[in-house]
Scaffold this motif. Structure first.
Motif, PDB file in Angstrom:
ATOM      1  N   ALA A  82     108.437 -10.139  18.652  1.00 53.32           N
ATOM      2  CA  ALA A  82     107.153 -10.798  18.878  1.00 53.32           C
ATOM      3  C   ALA A  82     106.949 -11.113  20.356  1.00 53.32           C
ATOM      4  O   ALA A  82     105.838 -10.988  20.894  1.00 53.32           O
ATOM      5  CB  ALA A  82     107.056 -12.069  18.048  1.00 53.32           C
ATOM      6  N   ALA A  83     108.019 -11.522  21.032  1.00 58.38           N
ATOM      7  CA  ALA A  83     107.915 -11.846  22.455  1.00 58.38           C
ATOM      8  C   ALA A  83     107.516 -10.614  23.262  1.00 58.38           C
ATOM      9  O   ALA A  83     106.649 -10.692  24.144  1.00 58.38           O
ATOM     10  CB  ALA A  83     109.237 -12.412  22.964  1.00 58.38           C
ATOM     11  N   GLU A  84     108.134  -9.471  22.965  1.00 56.88           N
ATOM     12  CA  GLU A  84     107.787  -8.241  23.683  1.00 56.88           C
ATOM     13  C   GLU A  84     106.324  -7.881  23.462  1.00 56.88           C
ATOM     14  O   GLU A  84     105.607  -7.506  24.404  1.00 56.88           O
ATOM     15  CB  GLU A  84     108.693  -7.098  23.220  1.00 56.88           C
ATOM     16  CG  GLU A  84     110.109  -7.181  23.757  1.00 56.88           C
ATOM     17  CD  GLU A  84     110.887  -5.901  23.482  1.00 56.88           C
ATOM     18  OE1 GLU A  84     110.296  -4.811  23.592  1.00 56.88           O
ATOM     19  OE2 GLU A  84     112.073  -5.991  23.147  1.00 56.88           O
ATOM     20  N   ALA A  85     105.871  -7.980  22.213  1.00 57.71           N
ATOM     21  CA  ALA A  85     104.480  -7.632  21.911  1.00 57.71           C
ATOM     22  C   ALA A  85     103.510  -8.560  22.639  1.00 57.71           C
ATOM     23  O   ALA A  85     102.495  -8.116  23.207  1.00 57.71           O
ATOM     24  CB  ALA A  85     104.244  -7.684  20.408  1.00 57.71           C
ATOM     25  N   THR A  86     103.808  -9.853  22.655  1.00 55.68           N
ATOM     26  CA  THR A  86     102.910 -10.825  23.306  1.00 55.68           C
ATOM     27  C   THR A  86     102.894 -10.630  24.812  1.00 55.68           C
ATOM     28  O   THR A  86     101.831 -10.678  25.447  1.00 55.68           O
ATOM     29  CB  THR A  86     103.336 -12.255  22.955  1.00 55.68           C
ATOM     30  OG1 THR A  86     103.345 -12.419  21.533  1.00 55.68           O
ATOM     31  CG2 THR A  86     102.386 -13.267  23.568  1.00 55.68           C
ATOM     32  N   LEU A  87     104.071 -10.413  25.413  1.00 55.26           N
ATOM     33  CA  LEU A  87     104.129 -10.229  26.863  1.00 55.26           C
ATOM     34  C   LEU A  87     103.393  -8.955  27.282  1.00 55.26           C
ATOM     35  O   LEU A  87     102.742  -8.922  28.333  1.00 55.26           O
ATOM     36  CB  LEU A  87     105.594 -10.183  27.316  1.00 55.26           C
ATOM     37  CG  LEU A  87     106.363 -11.505  27.166  1.00 55.26           C
ATOM     38  CD1 LEU A  87     107.836 -11.302  27.487  1.00 55.26           C
ATOM     39  CD2 LEU A  87     105.768 -12.595  28.036  1.00 55.26           C
ATOM     40  N   ALA A  88     103.491  -7.919  26.469  1.00 54.74           N
ATOM     41  CA  ALA A  88     102.725  -6.705  26.763  1.00 54.74           C
ATOM     42  C   ALA A  88     101.225  -6.965  26.643  1.00 54.74           C
ATOM     43  O   ALA A  88     100.417  -6.427  27.421  1.00 54.74           O
ATOM     44  CB  ALA A  88     103.150  -5.584  25.818  1.00 54.74           C
ATOM     45  N   GLU A  89     100.836  -7.820  25.698  1.00 52.74           N
ATOM     46  CA  GLU A  89      99.427  -8.154  25.510  1.00 52.74           C
ATOM     47  C   GLU A  89      98.858  -8.897  26.713  1.00 52.74           C
ATOM     48  O   GLU A  89      97.668  -8.762  27.029  1.00 52.74           O
ATOM     49  CB  GLU A  89      99.274  -8.992  24.242  1.00 52.74           C
ATOM     50  CG  GLU A  89      97.835  -9.293  23.861  1.00 52.74           C
ATOM     51  CD  GLU A  89      97.727 -10.156  22.621  1.00 52.74           C
ATOM     52  OE1 GLU A  89      96.599 -10.552  22.275  1.00 52.74           O
ATOM     53  OE2 GLU A  89      98.787 -10.446  22.007  1.00 52.74           O
ATOM     54  N   VAL A  90      99.687  -9.693  27.387  1.00 57.00           N
ATOM     55  CA  VAL A  90      99.219 -10.417  28.569  1.00 57.00           C
ATOM     56  C   VAL A  90      98.718  -9.432  29.626  1.00 57.00           C
ATOM     57  O   VAL A  90      97.643  -9.603  30.207  1.00 57.00           O
ATOM     58  CB  VAL A  90     100.336 -11.296  29.152  1.00 57.00           C
ATOM     59  CG1 VAL A  90      99.874 -11.977  30.437  1.00 57.00           C
ATOM     60  CG2 VAL A  90     100.763 -12.354  28.140  1.00 57.00           C
ATOM     61  N   GLY A  91      99.524  -8.384  29.866  1.00 55.07           N
ATOM     62  CA  GLY A  91      99.108  -7.388  30.853  1.00 55.07           C
ATOM     63  C   GLY A  91      97.868  -6.627  30.440  1.00 55.07           C
ATOM     64  O   GLY A  91      97.065  -6.217  31.285  1.00 55.07           O
ATOM     65  N   THR A  92      97.693  -6.448  29.133  1.00 55.50           N
ATOM     66  CA  THR A  92      96.518  -5.718  28.649  1.00 55.50           C
ATOM     67  C   THR A  92      95.253  -6.554  28.762  1.00 55.50           C
ATOM     68  O   THR A  92      94.206  -6.066  29.193  1.00 55.50           O
ATOM     69  CB  THR A  92      96.730  -5.301  27.185  1.00 55.50           C
ATOM     70  OG1 THR A  92      97.911  -4.477  27.097  1.00 55.50           O
ATOM     71  CG2 THR A  92      95.545  -4.519  26.663  1.00 55.50           C
ATOM     72  N   GLN A  93      95.339  -7.826  28.371  1.00 60.06           N
ATOM     73  CA  GLN A  93      94.154  -8.676  28.366  1.00 60.06           C
ATOM     74  C   GLN A  93      93.818  -9.250  29.739  1.00 60.06           C
ATOM     75  O   GLN A  93      92.644  -9.488  30.039  1.00 60.06           O
ATOM     76  CB  GLN A  93      94.351  -9.825  27.369  1.00 60.06           C
ATOM     77  CG  GLN A  93      94.345  -9.398  25.915  1.00 60.06           C
ATOM     78  CD  GLN A  93      94.157 -10.598  24.989  1.00 60.06           C
ATOM     79  OE1 GLN A  93      93.726 -11.668  25.399  1.00 60.06           O
ATOM     80  NE2 GLN A  93      94.480 -10.403  23.717  1.00 60.06           N
ATOM     81  N   TYR A  94      94.831  -9.490  30.563  1.00 58.14           N
ATOM     82  CA  TYR A  94      94.586 -10.139  31.854  1.00 58.14           C
ATOM     83  C   TYR A  94      95.253  -9.334  32.977  1.00 58.14           C
ATOM     84  O   TYR A  94      96.120  -9.858  33.681  1.00 58.14           O
ATOM     85  CB  TYR A  94      95.103 -11.575  31.829  1.00 58.14           C
ATOM     86  CG  TYR A  94      94.613 -12.377  30.656  1.00 58.14           C
ATOM     87  CD1 TYR A  94      93.316 -12.862  30.605  1.00 58.14           C
ATOM     88  CD2 TYR A  94      95.451 -12.646  29.570  1.00 58.14           C
ATOM     89  CE1 TYR A  94      92.851 -13.591  29.514  1.00 58.14           C
ATOM     90  CE2 TYR A  94      94.998 -13.373  28.476  1.00 58.14           C
ATOM     91  CZ  TYR A  94      93.707 -13.838  28.457  1.00 58.14           C
ATOM     92  OH  TYR A  94      93.245 -14.570  27.381  1.00 58.14           O
ATOM     93  N   PRO A  95      94.888  -8.084  33.167  1.00 57.96           N
ATOM     94  CA  PRO A  95      95.531  -7.261  34.204  1.00 57.96           C
ATOM     95  C   PRO A  95      95.275  -7.814  35.597  1.00 57.96           C
ATOM     96  O   PRO A  95      94.197  -8.335  35.891  1.00 57.96           O
ATOM     97  CB  PRO A  95      94.877  -5.883  34.014  1.00 57.96           C
ATOM     98  CG  PRO A  95      93.553  -6.179  33.364  1.00 57.96           C
ATOM     99  CD  PRO A  95      93.792  -7.367  32.484  1.00 57.96           C
ATOM    100  N   GLY A  96      96.283  -7.706  36.446  1.00 52.93           N
ATOM    101  CA  GLY A  96      96.138  -8.143  37.826  1.00 52.93           C
ATOM    102  C   GLY A  96      96.335  -9.613  38.061  1.00 52.93           C
ATOM    103  O   GLY A  96      96.293 -10.067  39.204  1.00 52.93           O
ATOM    104  N   THR A  97      96.567 -10.401  37.012  1.00 54.15           N
ATOM    105  CA  THR A  97      96.752 -11.848  37.180  1.00 54.15           C
ATOM    106  C   THR A  97      98.219 -12.172  37.422  1.00 54.15           C
ATOM    107  O   THR A  97      99.118 -11.360  37.180  1.00 54.15           O
ATOM    108  CB  THR A  97      96.268 -12.598  35.940  1.00 54.15           C
ATOM    109  OG1 THR A  97      97.069 -12.194  34.808  1.00 54.15           O
ATOM    110  CG2 THR A  97      94.814 -12.286  35.646  1.00 54.15           C
ATOM    111  N   ASP A  98      98.461 -13.396  37.892  1.00 52.36           N
ATOM    112  CA  ASP A  98      99.840 -13.853  38.047  1.00 52.36           C
ATOM    113  C   ASP A  98     100.560 -13.850  36.706  1.00 52.36           C
ATOM    114  O   ASP A  98     101.747 -13.521  36.625  1.00 52.36           O
ATOM    115  CB  ASP A  98      99.863 -15.263  38.648  1.00 52.36           C
ATOM    116  CG  ASP A  98      99.401 -15.281  40.097  1.00 52.36           C
ATOM    117  OD1 ASP A  98      99.457 -14.213  40.745  1.00 52.36           O
ATOM    118  OD2 ASP A  98      98.980 -16.352  40.568  1.00 52.36           O
ATOM    119  N   ALA A  99      99.849 -14.248  35.670  1.00 51.39           N
ATOM    120  CA  ALA A  99     100.455 -14.270  34.340  1.00 51.39           C
ATOM    121  C   ALA A  99     100.878 -12.871  33.917  1.00 51.39           C
ATOM    122  O   ALA A  99     101.960 -12.683  33.327  1.00 51.39           O
ATOM    123  CB  ALA A  99      99.470 -14.855  33.326  1.00 51.39           C
ATOM    124  N   ALA A 100     100.057 -11.857  34.209  1.00 52.73           N
ATOM    125  CA  ALA A 100     100.394 -10.482  33.843  1.00 52.73           C
ATOM    126  C   ALA A 100     101.622 -10.001  34.597  1.00 52.73           C
ATOM    127  O   ALA A 100     102.494  -9.332  34.016  1.00 52.73           O
ATOM    128  CB  ALA A 100      99.204  -9.568  34.112  1.00 52.73           C
TER     129      ALA A 100
END
Length: 279
Positions: free
Chosen positions: A245-263
């Motif tokens: 679940a952690a891998e899926a969520t962390l990958a989702e961060v980059g998809t939804q918020y590309p270019g951000t510090d969080a991504a």
């Protein structure tokens, strides 16, 4: 005739005298063997004593190392807190001048350094707009009156945030819960949800932390806190050992918020998890 009788008697007497001497020799040999055995036991005891003394010395050395590491850790904590307070003060001054010049669009902020297990590096740089991880802070002083929170709401929020900044996470969690109960639709409600989750996260209460971050995403999907909240959902799942679940969520961060510090942080943590699985 008498001579023949005297000889057997003398021979028998000789045997009687000789028997105790042989028995004495055998007893002496036994005693020597017993003494040698005792000497061997003493040598073994000395070896054990030397080993015990060596272990004691090693234990003292290890205790000294532990105390030194604890002192270094405490110094690092104090240094991180001092740096945060310094940066926070500078940001507050910048927000004051930026609010006078640019109105409500000049709000910026930073996130507290993560102190719990599974923390990621240091605090992200301050940023504005929706692309920054943890960018929501109180509105500038010169923002329009309609955008400002009531004084009691702002005071309650600042009190809770002060407890968090001072490292009193149990108190900050209690205060943020009280704030959300009194101001569920308040101006600072997204911030309060985020910092409530952070209060749980730094104390490794990952399940409660994930619940708060998900509530923020559900209720305020367009908040500036949303990228950081989704990142923290993934990190909370990692803390719970739910790696898939952690891998899926962390990958989702980059998809939804590309270019951000969080991504960027999510990508780093995702690579770390993937590498750890290959070992």
């Amino acid at each position: 005739m008498r001579q023949w009788l005297v000889l057997p008697v003398a021979f028998a007497a000789t045997l009687v005298v000789a028997a105790p001497a042989s028995a004495q020799r055998a007893s002496l040999a036994d005693r020597v063997a017993a003494l040698e055995a005792r000497s061997g036991d003493t040598s073994a005891n000395m070896d054990l004593l030397n080993q015990v003394n060596q272990l004691r010395q090693e234990l003292v050395a290890l205790r000294s190392q532990v105390e030194e590491l604890q002192q270094q850790n405490e110094q690092l904590k104090n240094s991180n807190r001092s740096q945060y307070l310094d940066i926070d003060g500078r940001l507050n001054r910048l927000e004051g001048t930026g609010g006078e010049a640019g109105g409500a669009g000049g709000a910026g902020g930073m996130e507290l350094p993560e102190l719990g297990r599974g923390a990621v590096g240091s605090a992200p740089a301050p940023a504005t707009g929706t692309g920054a991880q943890g960018a929501l802070t109180p509105p500038p002083a010169a923002a329009p009156a309609t955008a400002q929170a009531p004084a009691d709401e702002r005071g309650a929020y600042e009190q809770a945030f002060a407890a968090l900044r001072n490292g009193d996470y149990a108190e900050s969690a209690t205060l943020f819960q009280g704030f959300l109960a009194q101001h569920p639709q308040g101006t600072y409600a997204p911030n309060a949800l985020y910092w409530l989750g952070e209060s749980y996260y730094v104390t490794q209460n990952y399940a409660l932390a994930e619940e708060q971050f998900r509530a923020l995403l559900q209720r305020y999907p367009t908040s500036d806190k949303a990228p950081g909240a989704l990142l923290k959902v993934g990190l909370s799942q990692y803390g719970l050992k739910n790696l898939d679940a952690a891998e899926a969520t962390l990958a989702e961060v980059g998809t939804q918020y590309p270019g951000t510090d969080a991504a960027r942080t999510a990508a780093d943590r995702l690579r770390a998890i993937q590498l750890s699985r290959l070992r």
